[in-house]
Write a protein that holds these residues in place. Structure first.
Motif, PDB file in Angstrom:
ATOM      1  N   LEU A  93      -4.552 -32.101  29.353  1.00  0.00           N
ATOM      2  CA  LEU A  93      -5.910 -32.485  29.726  1.00  0.00           C
ATOM      3  C   LEU A  93      -6.412 -31.670  30.901  1.00  0.00           C
ATOM      4  O   LEU A  93      -7.503 -31.084  30.837  1.00  0.00           O
ATOM      5  CB  LEU A  93      -5.961 -33.977  30.069  1.00  0.00           C
ATOM      6  N   TYR A  94      -5.636 -31.608  31.999  1.00  0.00           N
ATOM      7  CA  TYR A  94      -6.210 -30.895  33.147  1.00  0.00           C
ATOM      8  C   TYR A  94      -6.179 -29.389  32.971  1.00  0.00           C
ATOM      9  O   TYR A  94      -7.002 -28.671  33.534  1.00  0.00           O
ATOM     10  CB  TYR A  94      -5.666 -31.384  34.494  1.00  0.00           C
TER      11      TYR A  94
ATOM     12  N   LEU B  31     -12.524 -34.686  33.254  1.00  0.00           N
ATOM     13  CA  LEU B  31     -11.190 -35.121  33.658  1.00  0.00           C
ATOM     14  C   LEU B  31     -11.120 -36.649  33.758  1.00  0.00           C
ATOM     15  O   LEU B  31     -10.178 -37.273  33.250  1.00  0.00           O
ATOM     16  CB  LEU B  31     -10.804 -34.478  34.984  1.00  0.00           C
TER      17      LEU B  31
ATOM     18  N   LEU C 136     -10.095 -30.475  41.860  1.00  0.00           N
ATOM     19  CA  LEU C 136     -10.818 -29.418  41.160  1.00  0.00           C
ATOM     20  C   LEU C 136     -11.511 -28.587  42.225  1.00  0.00           C
ATOM     21  O   LEU C 136     -12.335 -29.111  42.985  1.00  0.00           O
ATOM     22  CB  LEU C 136     -11.851 -29.995  40.187  1.00  0.00           C
TER      23      LEU C 136
ATOM     24  N   VAL D  60      -9.478 -28.817  31.120  1.00  0.00           N
ATOM     25  CA  VAL D  60     -10.613 -28.827  32.044  1.00  0.00           C
ATOM     26  C   VAL D  60     -10.703 -27.489  32.771  1.00  0.00           C
ATOM     27  O   VAL D  60     -11.785 -26.900  32.912  1.00  0.00           O
ATOM     28  CB  VAL D  60     -10.489 -29.983  33.046  1.00  0.00           C
ATOM     29  N   SER D  61      -9.560 -26.992  33.233  1.00  0.00           N
ATOM     30  CA  SER D  61      -9.530 -25.716  33.947  1.00  0.00           C
ATOM     31  C   SER D  61     -10.051 -24.587  33.064  1.00  0.00           C
ATOM     32  O   SER D  61     -10.851 -23.756  33.493  1.00  0.00           O
ATOM     33  CB  SER D  61      -8.104 -25.418  34.411  1.00  0.00           C
TER      34      SER D  61
ATOM     35  N   VAL E  66      -7.555 -26.425  38.679  1.00  0.00           N
ATOM     36  CA  VAL E  66      -7.338 -27.871  38.668  1.00  0.00           C
ATOM     37  C   VAL E  66      -5.869 -28.147  38.955  1.00  0.00           C
ATOM     38  O   VAL E  66      -4.985 -27.606  38.282  1.00  0.00           O
ATOM     39  CB  VAL E  66      -7.716 -28.507  37.316  1.00  0.00           C
TER      40      VAL E  66
ATOM     41  N   GLY F  50      -2.790 -31.155  39.549  1.00  0.00           N
ATOM     42  CA  GLY F  50      -2.405 -32.545  39.343  1.00  0.00           C
ATOM     43  C   GLY F  50      -1.120 -32.829  40.100  1.00  0.00           C
ATOM     44  O   GLY F  50      -0.131 -32.100  39.944  1.00  0.00           O
TER      45      GLY F  50
ATOM     46  N   PHE G 123      -5.675 -35.572  41.684  1.00  0.00           N
ATOM     47  CA  PHE G 123      -6.170 -34.350  41.060  1.00  0.00           C
ATOM     48  C   PHE G 123      -7.212 -33.709  41.971  1.00  0.00           C
ATOM     49  O   PHE G 123      -7.985 -34.394  42.632  1.00  0.00           O
ATOM     50  CB  PHE G 123      -6.792 -34.658  39.695  1.00  0.00           C
TER      51      PHE G 123
END
Length: 227
Positions: free
Chosen positions: A101-102, A206, A188, A105-106, A113, A115, A186
């Motif tokens: 998932l992250y 996210l 960003l 997003v990146s 991003v 985590g 997290f």
């Protein structure tokens, strides 16, 4: 959670730095699942060209890295490293739904991003200029080792030591986030060449994904910038 600390001196290197900090308490959350193949979709988006600001944003991170003595071609920011893998191989391998998932997003927003396992932190995260003595736990040649950053390097750290070297290049093992559960943090990170609206959209993506993966989580979201 209080806001992460941005130490004095960061503004001189990156006066347009801004970020979204997301703290997730999944202690009593249920187990969920993503409704979309977000990583595959993000890889396809990068192969199609990605967001229009992506090249400018990656170049801005390269400039910032060079200002504190890093070599962005050899140790690029995390978002650039992911994009290069997709451009070379067409895909990046799935790790687990949370990391996927992250990473998605990146890739989709050309933004670094991170985590982190917030339960492993001692004190608040802070972005600082290293004095060259802080311990950094990592893996080298398959073995656990402790390194130290270069003096003057920009690092994320807590009260114990460095959690991520060269701003967002390499995460340490002590606070690495491998699975959903407990408290997760997290971050960003963007520079001025990324539109503020796009950073907000990335944060929304996210948060929405985390809500699907861990229904019932308590999520606290904050925007931070250099003073």
């Amino acid at each position: 959670m209080e806001l992460p600390i941005i130490e004095k001196g960061i503004a001189d290197l990156a006066p347009d730095f801004r970020a979204i900090s997301i703290l997730v308490d999944a202690t009593t959350a249920s187990e969920g699942a993503m409704t979309r193949q977000v990583l595959e979709e993000a890889c396809d988006f990068v192969r199609a060209g990605g967001p229009e600001w992506s090249e400018a944003h990656m170049a801005s991170w390269g400039d910032v890295y060079a200002r504190f003595g890093a070599k962005p071609n050899r140790t690029p920011c995390s978002a650039q490293a992911l994009r290069k893998r997709v451009e070379k191989d067409g895909r990046i391998p799935s790790i687990n739904p949370l990391v996927d998932l992250y990473n998605a997003v990146s890739l989709r927003y050309a933004v670094p991003v991170g985590g982190e396992n917030f339960d492993a932190y001692v004190g608040l995260p802070r972005l600082s200029i290293s004095d060259g003595t802080e311990p950094f736990d990592t893996i080298a040649n398959g073995e656990s080792v402790t390194e130290t950053p270069v003096k003057g390097e920009i690092v994320w750290r807590d009260d114990v030591g460095v959690t991520c070297r060269r701003w967002n290049w390499r995460q340490g093992t002590r606070t690495r986030l491998d699975a959903i559960g407990g408290k997760m943090w997290f971050i960003l990170e963007s520079l001025g060449t990324m539109p503020e609206s796009a950073l907000e959209e990335a944060g929304n993506m996210l948060v929405n994904g985390l809500t699907q993966l861990a229904p019932g989580s308590q999520i606290e979201r904050r925007t931070i910038a250099v003073a």
